[in-house]
Scaffold this motif. Structure first.
Motif, PDB file in Angstrom:
ATOM      1  N   LYS A  64      -7.539  -3.051   2.709  1.00 23.10           N
ATOM      2  CA  LYS A  64      -8.951  -3.057   2.983  1.00 23.10           C
ATOM      3  C   LYS A  64      -9.681  -4.036   2.700  1.00 23.10           C
ATOM      4  CE  LYS A  64      -8.290   1.325   4.611  1.00 23.10           C
ATOM      5  NZ  LYS A  64      -8.043   1.228   5.910  1.00 23.10           N
ATOM      6  N   CYS A  69      -9.508  -4.102  -3.209  1.00 20.81           N
ATOM      7  CA  CYS A  69      -9.115  -3.113  -2.289  1.00 20.81           C
ATOM      8  C   CYS A  69      -8.202  -4.086  -1.320  1.00 20.81           C
ATOM      9  CB  CYS A  69     -10.309  -2.816  -1.355  1.00 20.81           C
ATOM     10  SG  CYS A  69     -11.463  -1.646  -2.196  1.00 20.81           S
ATOM     11  N   CYS A  97     -11.794   9.387  -1.958  1.00 22.26           N
ATOM     12  CA  CYS A  97     -12.013   8.787  -0.260  1.00 22.26           C
ATOM     13  C   CYS A  97     -10.897   7.929  -0.230  1.00 22.26           C
ATOM     14  CB  CYS A  97     -13.385   7.839  -0.394  1.00 22.26           C
ATOM     15  SG  CYS A  97     -13.028   6.305  -1.043  1.00 22.26           S
ATOM     16  N   PHE A 143     -10.207   4.759   0.111  1.00 24.05           N
ATOM     17  CA  PHE A 143     -10.639   3.260   0.324  1.00 24.05           C
ATOM     18  C   PHE A 143      -9.747   2.403  -0.382  1.00 24.05           C
ATOM     19  CE2 PHE A 143     -12.801  -0.477   1.432  1.00 24.05           C
ATOM     20  CZ  PHE A 143     -12.705  -0.410   2.795  1.00 24.05           C
ATOM     21  N   CYS A 144      -9.830   2.568  -1.734  1.00 27.91           N
ATOM     22  CA  CYS A 144      -9.157   1.843  -2.704  1.00 27.91           C
ATOM     23  C   CYS A 144      -7.809   1.904  -2.985  1.00 27.91           C
ATOM     24  CB  CYS A 144     -10.013   1.736  -4.045  1.00 27.91           C
ATOM     25  SG  CYS A 144      -9.609   3.640  -4.846  1.00 27.91           S
ATOM     26  N   ARG A 162      -3.719   8.718   3.301  1.00 21.05           N
ATOM     27  CA  ARG A 162      -4.472   7.687   2.259  1.00 21.05           C
ATOM     28  C   ARG A 162      -3.568   7.033   1.556  1.00 21.05           C
ATOM     29  NH1 ARG A 162     -10.019   9.633   3.073  1.00 21.05           N
ATOM     30  NH2 ARG A 162      -9.681  11.130   4.549  1.00 21.05           N
ATOM     31  N   PHE A 219     -10.756   4.133   8.655  1.00 20.32           N
ATOM     32  CA  PHE A 219     -11.875   4.022   8.446  1.00 20.32           C
ATOM     33  C   PHE A 219     -12.914   3.379   9.395  1.00 20.32           C
ATOM     34  CE2 PHE A 219      -9.333   4.854   4.312  1.00 20.32           C
ATOM     35  CZ  PHE A 219     -10.436   5.875   3.575  1.00 20.32           C
ATOM     36  N   TYR A 262     -20.237   2.481  -3.226  1.00 23.30           N
ATOM     37  CA  TYR A 262     -19.234   2.926  -2.361  1.00 23.30           C
ATOM     38  C   TYR A 262     -18.196   1.511  -2.000  1.00 23.30           C
ATOM     39  CZ  TYR A 262     -22.827   2.187   0.876  1.00 23.30           C
ATOM     40  OH  TYR A 262     -24.134   1.782   1.383  1.00 23.30           O
ATOM     41  N   GLU A 308     -16.469   0.864   0.570  1.00 23.45           N
ATOM     42  CA  GLU A 308     -16.236   0.646   2.026  1.00 23.45           C
ATOM     43  C   GLU A 308     -17.459   0.093   2.661  1.00 23.45           C
ATOM     44  OE1 GLU A 308     -15.285   3.070   6.091  1.00 23.45           O
ATOM     45  OE2 GLU A 308     -16.414   3.796   4.865  1.00 23.45           O
ATOM     46  N   THR A 366     -18.676   5.352  10.013  1.00 23.24           N
ATOM     47  CA  THR A 366     -18.604   6.026   8.833  1.00 23.24           C
ATOM     48  C   THR A 366     -19.668   6.557   8.177  1.00 23.24           C
ATOM     49  OG1 THR A 366     -17.760   5.330   6.608  1.00 23.24           O
ATOM     50  CG2 THR A 366     -18.564   3.570   8.027  1.00 23.24           C
ATOM     51  N   GLU A 418     -13.131   8.128   8.769  1.00 23.16           N
ATOM     52  CA  GLU A 418     -12.977   8.313   7.155  1.00 23.16           C
ATOM     53  C   GLU A 418     -14.142   7.701   6.729  1.00 23.16           C
ATOM     54  OE1 GLU A 418     -11.268  10.608   6.263  1.00 23.16           O
ATOM     55  OE2 GLU A 418     -10.157  11.361   8.000  1.00 23.16           O
ATOM     56  N   GLY A 442     -15.132   5.823   3.328  1.00 21.62           N
ATOM     57  CA  GLY A 442     -14.650   4.990   2.263  1.00 21.62           C
ATOM     58  C   GLY A 442     -15.672   5.182   0.960  1.00 21.62           C
TER      59      GLY A 442
END
Lengths: 166, 771, 293
Positions: free
Chosen positions: A48, A58, A110, A112-113, B22, B29, B210, B212, B231, B259, B261
């Motif tokens: 990411k 990320c 979440c 993402f990380c 995940r 995402f 956040y 993302e 998102t 999704e 993030g």
């Protein structure tokens, strides 16, 4: 007046790399980052982009066995490299113990990380199979997580180190 | 629904239903989608915090090969109903939403969108931005709320008049609203008090942080149907905003959830979506837009900065006589600061015979704020919980016992006039009193322990879900309820127990707006609480329909059975009067395919529930390096009333994550401004806590069932962010004797406070020597 | 990102040829890229051609000899420097500095050469090199030259490098006998920050326990990293005492010329220099068996 180098837009350069064990030959833009090449050219979107300047982690991957921020590597720099991304962590359908521990300990919210954390943790345990809590925190200090407060991530990594998750 | 059997899944640490995707990198995402023929969109943003836009010339950009569309404010359809309001948490009216989406005649903050471009590659889009010429007439900048309130301040909006209970003002102002609530006689309260403390506090603009960045793909197809992958915390919320902005009916506008993030309140408004749709419509191709981190900081909705003055009086025995606060909140460029949240929360854990809050919603040349986890409450608690600690100290009382003495409970009144139902303030404080952290003395130099409470009213709104029984007896939950905190898992657990079926027989899918029933956004700690009630209704309906099927199937020619004759438990239906006559769930489900009675779908919706007020507290030990001002957190425990825990891992996760956001707000994070220009739009200089800055975050959950809802669930997402900054300030005070009244309490701030104290002590000593 | 060309010469000669043929185009040498790629992305720097130097063997050398001292090739990443037992043993401050550059991910790429050429006043690897009086080894099509590292920097982001020159490496003389050194920086968090102030101190003691040589260098408190010569003078010839270290800290401030920015104010940076000078000196002395704190 723009100074945008429009004349260079069509430049491409060839990159050979092994990604998650598979050989690839890509034509990339010289200014394209490795992160963009993985995501755009190879469709490996598990890695990411959170900040684009190496402050969030990320985009962490393993390049020749070492963690790097793939947003701070140019794709052509990866010519000849071996890359491991989150998509390559599970082997033959078996999750890596870190992946299992992250699920079991609730070390993600979440998510993402998460790919970046998994690879930083993978590298840590490869270098130091028995880290202390402080050493775990140091190893993941280049990865930001905004959901978990890190507590469960640290616990999950320590559990794998202790062999409690296999 | 009341269940007689003990729960099999509710209250258990079930791993996240969506965890596997995940940890394997397959969760999709916002920025992960790629469509054939997709273009890349980029936004031209104002470099000026306040400026008239005299002219925009995009002709050279449009002439660049690869550029497929350029849009500006001209491309929005004309405004019809300016007063239509949107937002879910922090409301905004349509006129302002349009101007926030893209600057009209004026740019109102640095980073305000001015134009957008779609091109065949990101580089070409970037090049095109440089070719757009904008003539700005730069205006004086209104930097903060206090300046904005001055009578001679430059005005952001020529037609903004202060809304107050009094008469309509004759002149426009930067003060959008003044709210006054309260009860009792404060003059009497101060007179009755033995000690009165008054203190002013200041907090800065912070970001949800956040990881993302905002991202979306929009595609207007040949039929004019709009598809938006985005998102967002609320697909229906986004759909309604887009429908109003673009004048498109809802059935032509499908919002598909990606999704999320991380959001924490920051992904409620549409922001890139309307621009992406306009570009896609012009270009006839899908358009993807992704923000970079600097855009996230400059052009999304951070949290409101606040100036708060608190006055509190108490008798010698610690009984509060009165509480007063003046709250000034900075909304950024358009009205809508979280004054309501701040007002409800500021004194919520306590009772007093007189309370009053005056709150101001003020506009400045900053990005328009959005919700951030318990919007308004964190700044409010920093002020009130610091003041109460000062008061306890002046009275010579233990901070915990002082709070316990004044703890609000059922029947007491919030400053807004709401009378509390069952609440957990006392239970939390008593849990602290028994906790090893509280009972372990803190030793060592420059160390201190701080305690603070937090509150959140608990949002409600409308929630719905469908429970569908497949012909093989498995069950699907179909919902539009976006999952930002693990609610798919908690909803699965609740349905499994409500239907008394194994968890692995049930799946959940968060669907798009065109194939799920309306449900409001996931925000304000409302999702699990309201969905517990919606799902209970859906499951009741499913069981009733299944009973009817079973009654029909078990009927004999001589005896027609009705659903009332059927009993259900643990996946089996039987005849009440003849328990030998049994049909398993799976078989009853199979009947629906052949009997022509149609599939079994239970829909559950709730719109009105009694609020499940949420409370929390935090205890932290710090050590201050007096030579540098650096604060190290030695130990941290978060306490919270969760009503009823559905999933302890997730509740703990919310508590820990929220606590750390509170720590970041308290110690590190702030928007550094220079005349309306942001100096730290990176994650390097906007400092979110790293793993090295923190200890383990211990948790202690108490369960005081909420007064409404089938399970007693309370939302858990918001309260854990609230007490942190105050708990830290109280701990720092006890460690080094300095009272910090401004956030963040950076090392430099703490350092100078210590120096000031030393100097004052030195002067006093000198004066003492002289005498 | 704005388009540019990329080239990765495998020999120094090739690199020099590229620099010689630049013809007005901006050639940017790329080592770890952790500063450069970000600067190119946000448009703070422009490049027509990015020249990756990591395939040039001379720039990837990390060598040590007791008489020659240490040579750190400009492309050697931080992790190789701080994991090297020789560096840890003989040059503790250099190890400290390399360990503080960013996260592990950054350290796996970022080089000391890049940190030097980026010429940020806050560069963490520079004060440690300054206390060892390191020398910059520079090369280009017109030949090679050496410049004391202290004179390499001409302002924030500015160096003595000509457009057709690159940094090849730094030579670090052998450490003085009975010496130790440390580098500390102050940041608000524990990681991922840029120094608000940084101090490297080196102390060498003679056989009587008197300071034979003291070297102190500062980061993030002047337009370039600087030596604090007044502080050094206070220490040399003296037997270390707590009061002497405090005095050295006070004197170190004389070398500063800080700015107020988002990371800290002038006054605070000066206070930090006092504290960090004292603390680094104490640490170095502790290594030599003298405990003062």
């Amino acid at each position: 007046m723009t100074t945008f180098p429009l004349d260079k837009l069509s430049l491409r350069t060839q990159v050979r790399m092994k990604v998650n064990g598979e050989p690839h030959v890509l034509l990339v833009k010289p200014w394209q980052t490795l992160l963009e090449a993985l995501r755009e050219e190879l469709g490996l979107t598990g890695t990411k982009e959170g900040c684009g300047n190496g402050n969030c982690g990320c985009c962490t991957i393993l390049m020749n066995g070492k963690t790097v921020n793939s947003c701070l590597v140019l794709a052509p720099e990866a010519d000849g490299a071996e890359i491991l991304t989150v998509e390559g962590l599970a082997q033959n359908g078996r999750l890596d113990p870190l992946q299992k521990a992250f699920i079991q300990y609730g070390a993600l919210q979440c998510g993402f990380c998460t790919p970046g954390f998994l690879l930083s943790a993978k590298y840590l345990l490869q270098e130091n199979p028995n880290p202390t809590e402080h050493q775990v925190r140091l190893a993941i200090a280049g990865n930001l997580c905004r959901c978990t407060g890190y507590d469960k991530i640290v616990r999950a990594i320590l559990a794998v180190a202790r062999g409690e998750v296999q | 629904m009341t269940t007689t059997t003990p729960f099999r899944y509710i209250g258990k640490p079930i791993p996240k239903a969506d965890a596997l995707e995940r940890v394997t990198g397959t969760a999709r995402f916002g920025a992960d989608l790629k469509l054939p023929g997709m273009l890349h969109g980029k936004v031209l943003r104002s470099p000026h915090p306040h400026a008239y836009i005299r002219r925009i010339d995009a002709s050279r950009a449009l002439a660049l090969e690869g550029v497929k569309a350029v849009v500006t404010a001209q491309d929005l359809p004309p405004l019809e109903d300016a007063r239509a309001a949107f937002g879910g948490e922090l409301m905004i009216d349509l006129d302002h939403l349009r101007r926030l989406t893209i600057a009209h005649e004026k740019a109102l903050f640095e980073g305000h969108a001015v134009a957008a471009v779609a091109a065949t590659s990101p580089e070409i889009a970037e090049a095109a931005l440089e070719l757009i010429q904008v003539d700005y007439e730069v205006l004086p900048v209104v930097e903060n709320a206090l300046d904005a309130m001055k009578p001679d301040a430059p005005l952001l909006h020529p037609n903004l008049y202060t809304r107050t209970l009094g008469e309509k003002p004759s002149k426009p102002s930067n003060i959008a609203t003044i709210v006054e609530v309260g009860f009792g006689d404060l003059e009497k309260a101060w007179a009755a008090a033995d000690v009165v403390v008054e203190q002013s506090f200041e907090t800065q603009m912070v970001h949800q942080g956040y990881l993302e960045p905002q991202a979306c793909v929009a595609w207007v197809d040949a039929d004019g149907r709009i598809h938006v992958w985005t998102t967002t915390q609320g697909t229906f919320n986004a759909q309604r905003m887009l429908s109003a902005l673009l004048k498109v009916p809802l059935h032509m506008l499908n919002v598909i959830p990606a999704e999320v993030g991380g959001a924490f309140g920051g992904k409620i408004y549409v922001i890139l979506e309307p621009l992406a749709i306009l570009l896609s419509r012009k270009a006839g191709r899908p358009v993807k837009m992704v923000m970079d981190r600097a855009e996230v900081f400059r052009a999304t909705g951070p949290a409101s900065p606040a100036y708060i003055t608190v006055k509190a009086g108490a008798k010698r025995d610690g009984t509060l006589t009165g509480l007063y606060a003046k709250i000034v909140m900075d909304a950024g460029a358009f009205p809508g600061a979280p004054v309501q949240g701040a007002t409800w929360c500021i004194f919520a854990p306590y009772k007093a015979p007189a309370m009053k809050v005056e709150a101001y919603d003020v506009v400045t040349n900053k990005p328009r704020v959005q919700a951030y986890r318990a919007p308004g409450a964190t700044a409010a608690a920093f002020a009130s919980e610091s003041t109460l600690d000062m008061l306890a100290e002046r009275l010579g009382l233990d901070p915990l016992e002082f709070r316990l003495r004044n703890a609000a409970q059922e029947g007491d009144q919030n400053v807004t006039g709401q009378t509390y139902g069952r609440i957990g303030v006392k239970a939390i404080l008593e849990a602290i009193r028994k906790h090893p952290h509280w009972n372990t003395p803190l030793q060592g130099k420059n160390r201190g322990r701080g305690l603070a409470m937090g509150a959140w009213m608990g949002a409600i709104l409308t929630s719905s879900s469908q429970v569908v029984v497949n012909v093989d007896g498995t069950v699907q939950i179909v919902t539009g309820q976006v999952d930002i905190t693990g609610t798919r898992t908690s909803m699965l657990q609740m349905v499994a127990d409500m239907l008394q079926l194994p968890l692995d027989h049930i799946s959940i899918r968060v669907g798009d707006t065109n194939c799920t029933p309306y449900t409001d956004l996931s925000a304000g700690s409302r999702t699990t609480f309201t969905q517990s009630a919606a799902l209970a209704r859906a499951c009741q309906s499913v069981i009733a329909q299944m009973k009817a099927q079973a009654a029909d199937a078990l009927s004999k020619p001589d005896r027609r059975l009705t659903p009332e004759d059927i009993e259900y438990a643990d996946g089996k239906f039987w005849v009440k009067s003849d328990p030998e006559q049994v049909l398993p769930w799976r078989q009853v489900a199979g009947l629906t395919r052949t009997r022509g009675t149609g599939p079994i779908v239970g829909t559950g919706t709730v719109t009105r529930l009694q609020p499940a007020n949420e409370f929390s507290a935090q205890l932290c030990d710090v050590e201050v390096d007096p030579e540098t001002g650096k604060v190290k957190i030695l130990r941290f425990t978060a306490f919270q009333d969760a009503g009823r825990v559905i999933n302890p891992i997730q509740v703990e996760g919310q508590m820990q994550g929220g606590a750390v956001q509170g720590i970041g707000w308290g110690l590190f994070e702030y928007y550094a401004w220079d005349k309306g220009k942001l100096r730290n739009p990176t994650l390097l200089d906007y400092r979110e806590p790293t793993a090295l800055d923190l200890p383990m975050i211990d948790t202690c959950i108490v369960e005081v069932p909420a007064p409404d809802g089938p399970l007693g669930v309370r939302g858990v997402g918001e309260p854990p962010i609230v007490p942190g900054p105050a708990a830290l300030a109280n701990a720092i005070y006890r460690a080094v004797g300095v009272r910090l009244t401004k956030l963040p309490m950076t090392p430099e701030t703490v350092f100078w406070a210590i120096q000031e104290k030393k100097q004052a002590e030195h002067l006093q000593a000198v004066a003492g020597d002289g005498a | 990102m704005r388009p540019f060309e990329y080239v990765a010469p495998k020999r120094l000669r090739e690199a020099y040829a590229i620099l010689a043929q630049a013809d007005g185009r901006t050639v940017r040498p790329l080592a770890g890229g952790t500063d450069l790629i970000d600067q190119l992305r946000v448009g703070r720097k422009r490049a027509d051609l990015v020249m990756d130097v990591k395939h040039i063997p001379e720039l990837m050398r990390l060598e040590w000899g007791p008489r020659k001292g240490l040579y750190i090739g400009a492309g050697v990443p931080c992790y190789r420097v701080y994991k090297d037992p020789v560096v840890a043993q003989h040059y503790p401050a250099i190890r400290d500095g390399a360990m503080l550059v960013g996260s592990w991910q950054i350290q796996h790429r970022a080089s000391l050469g890049g940190n030097i050429c980026n010429a940020a006043p806050s560069a963490d690897t520079v004060p440690p090199l300054l206390v060892y009086e390191a020398i910059a080894h520079i090369g280009g099509p017109r030949g090679e030259r050496e410049v004391p590292l202290e004179r390499f920097f001409t302002g924030p982001g500015q160096t003595v490098l000509a457009p057709d020159e690159i940094l090849l490496g730094v030579r670090v003389p052998p450490p003085p006998p009975r010496s130790s050194s440390h580098y500390l920086r102050f940041i608000p968090r524990e990681e991922m920050d840029i120094a608000v102030a940084g101090v490297a101190s080196l102390v060498a003691l003679d056989s009587r326990g008197v300071v034979a040589r003291a070297r102190i260098a500062l980061s993030a408190v002047a337009p370039t990293p600087v030596r604090a010569r007044d502080a050094e003078a206070v220490l040399e010839g003296q037997r270390p005492t707590p009061a002497l270290l405090v005095e050295a800290g006070e004197k170190a401030v004389l070398a500063t010329n800080p700015i107020t920015d988002v990371r800290g104010s002038i006054a605070y940076r000066k206070e930090l220099v006092k504290v960090l000078t004292r603390r680094t000196l104490s640490k170095a002395l502790a290594d030599l068996g003298i405990t003062l704190e």
